[in-house]
Design a protein around this motif. Sequence first.
Motif, PDB file in Angstrom:
ATOM      1  N   LEU A 146      39.371  77.614  24.931  1.00 58.50           N
ATOM      2  CA  LEU A 146      40.046  77.045  23.769  1.00 58.50           C
ATOM      3  C   LEU A 146      39.086  76.871  22.592  1.00 58.50           C
ATOM      4  O   LEU A 146      39.442  77.160  21.442  1.00 58.50           O
ATOM      5  N   LEU A 147      37.860  76.417  22.870  1.00 56.20           N
ATOM      6  CA  LEU A 147      36.880  76.262  21.803  1.00 56.20           C
ATOM      7  C   LEU A 147      36.486  77.611  21.204  1.00 56.20           C
ATOM      8  O   LEU A 147      36.371  77.752  19.979  1.00 56.20           O
ATOM      9  N   ALA A 148      36.299  78.607  22.061  1.00 57.28           N
ATOM     10  CA  ALA A 148      35.963  79.951  21.569  1.00 57.28           C
ATOM     11  C   ALA A 148      37.100  80.522  20.732  1.00 57.28           C
ATOM     12  O   ALA A 148      36.870  81.179  19.705  1.00 57.28           O
ATOM     13  N   ASP A 149      38.325  80.260  21.150  1.00 59.18           N
ATOM     14  CA  ASP A 149      39.488  80.763  20.413  1.00 59.18           C
ATOM     15  C   ASP A 149      39.574  80.130  19.028  1.00 59.18           C
ATOM     16  O   ASP A 149      39.809  80.829  18.035  1.00 59.18           O
ATOM     17  N   ALA A 186      32.979  85.344  19.217  1.00 62.53           N
ATOM     18  CA  ALA A 186      33.883  84.362  19.824  1.00 62.53           C
ATOM     19  C   ALA A 186      35.042  85.062  20.527  1.00 62.53           C
ATOM     20  O   ALA A 186      35.503  84.615  21.591  1.00 62.53           O
ATOM     21  N   PHE A 187      35.505  86.165  19.954  1.00 58.75           N
ATOM     22  CA  PHE A 187      36.587  86.955  20.541  1.00 58.75           C
ATOM     23  C   PHE A 187      36.198  87.455  21.929  1.00 58.75           C
ATOM     24  O   PHE A 187      36.971  87.344  22.892  1.00 58.75           O
ATOM     25  N   PHE A 188      34.990  87.982  22.043  1.00 54.31           N
ATOM     26  CA  PHE A 188      34.539  88.487  23.339  1.00 54.31           C
ATOM     27  C   PHE A 188      34.260  87.348  24.321  1.00 54.31           C
ATOM     28  O   PHE A 188      34.362  87.545  25.538  1.00 54.31           O
ATOM     29  N   ALA A 189      33.922  86.170  23.810  1.00 52.40           N
ATOM     30  CA  ALA A 189      33.770  85.006  24.694  1.00 52.40           C
ATOM     31  C   ALA A 189      35.122  84.645  25.310  1.00 52.40           C
ATOM     32  O   ALA A 189      35.201  84.291  26.498  1.00 52.40           O
ATOM     33  N   VAL A 190      36.186  84.739  24.522  1.00 51.88           N
ATOM     34  CA  VAL A 190      37.537  84.510  25.041  1.00 51.88           C
ATOM     35  C   VAL A 190      37.839  85.509  26.157  1.00 51.88           C
ATOM     36  O   VAL A 190      38.343  85.138  27.228  1.00 51.88           O
ATOM     37  N   TYR A 191      37.508  86.765  25.933  1.00 49.52           N
ATOM     38  CA  TYR A 191      37.752  87.803  26.934  1.00 49.52           C
ATOM     39  C   TYR A 191      36.935  87.542  28.202  1.00 49.52           C
ATOM     40  O   TYR A 191      37.417  87.786  29.312  1.00 49.52           O
ATOM     41  N   TYR A 192      35.711  87.069  28.028  1.00 52.48           N
ATOM     42  CA  TYR A 192      34.865  86.802  29.199  1.00 52.48           C
ATOM     43  C   TYR A 192      35.513  85.750  30.101  1.00 52.48           C
ATOM     44  O   TYR A 192      35.565  85.912  31.325  1.00 52.48           O
ATOM     45  N   VAL A 212      36.695  86.638  33.764  1.00 50.41           N
ATOM     46  CA  VAL A 212      35.773  86.132  34.777  1.00 50.41           C
ATOM     47  C   VAL A 212      36.161  84.720  35.221  1.00 50.41           C
ATOM     48  O   VAL A 212      36.568  84.505  36.368  1.00 50.41           O
ATOM     49  N   GLY A 213      36.046  83.749  34.326  1.00 58.89           N
ATOM     50  CA  GLY A 213      36.274  82.350  34.706  1.00 58.89           C
ATOM     51  C   GLY A 213      37.664  82.071  35.234  1.00 58.89           C
ATOM     52  O   GLY A 213      37.837  81.533  36.342  1.00 58.89           O
ATOM     53  N   LEU A 214      38.682  82.444  34.468  1.00 58.05           N
ATOM     54  CA  LEU A 214      40.055  82.178  34.906  1.00 58.05           C
ATOM     55  C   LEU A 214      40.486  83.115  36.035  1.00 58.05           C
ATOM     56  O   LEU A 214      41.293  82.729  36.890  1.00 58.05           O
TER      57      LEU A 214
END
Length: 240
Positions: free
Chosen positions: A113-116, A145-151, A155-157
């Motif tokens: 959410l923060l990255a988004d 930040a966009f690629f952090a959302v994708y990560y 991966v995490g979710l």
Amino acid sequence: MTDSFWLWIGCIGMAVGAAAIFLIGGRKTADEETGTILHGTVPVIAACAYFAMAVGQGSLPWHSVQNGQTISFSFYFARYIDWLFTTPILLASLALTASHGRVRRAGPLVGILLADVLMIVTALFFGMSTTGWIKWTWFVISCGAFFAVYYVLLVGLREEAARQRADVQAAYTRNATFLSVIWFIYPVVLLLEPEGLAVIGSTLSCAIIVVIDLVSKVVYGLMTTVGHRAIAERDLREGA
């Protein structure tokens, strides 16, 4: 066709989509009810943003210098207000799907959410910038930040979803893949439209964004709502 035509298409399409999601959305379980509310609210917010843009309250006259020439266009700031609300809602719904409504690890949810939010705010600064090096610095930050959302999505979710039963895992994989593919079009359009490199005109970029908005909010919302129904029915059977 003009920008106004496509903005009204977006407004009407979102309104109809919201009604459809609320009509078919179930409330048999708490998780299903939450999903219906989240996905029904997304196109409501988007319809309001498109209405504001269509009547001239969601845009400002703007200009950009490209190859020594000044290009004038409408800067649709209401898009970013829409995205600032709707994309976190969609991501929160995905996180709830991954955890089957019971978030055990807050880290991935908070992180995505923060990255988004960072992605949307820096994209707004990118669109508003008229100085080249400032504009493209904001674009790079937004893409990071966009690629952090994708990560986190991939991966995490995904790790959280792997702990759930097979139908929940399948629902998460389907929803995350669908949204990831559609969302990847946004930065490409922002790069090519008048706010960026001005490779495509305002009306064409407006049309593309309206279409992908409808797909990512209405089509995706309907698909996800149907998926929530199937999961809820199994929850009820197993609970009984």
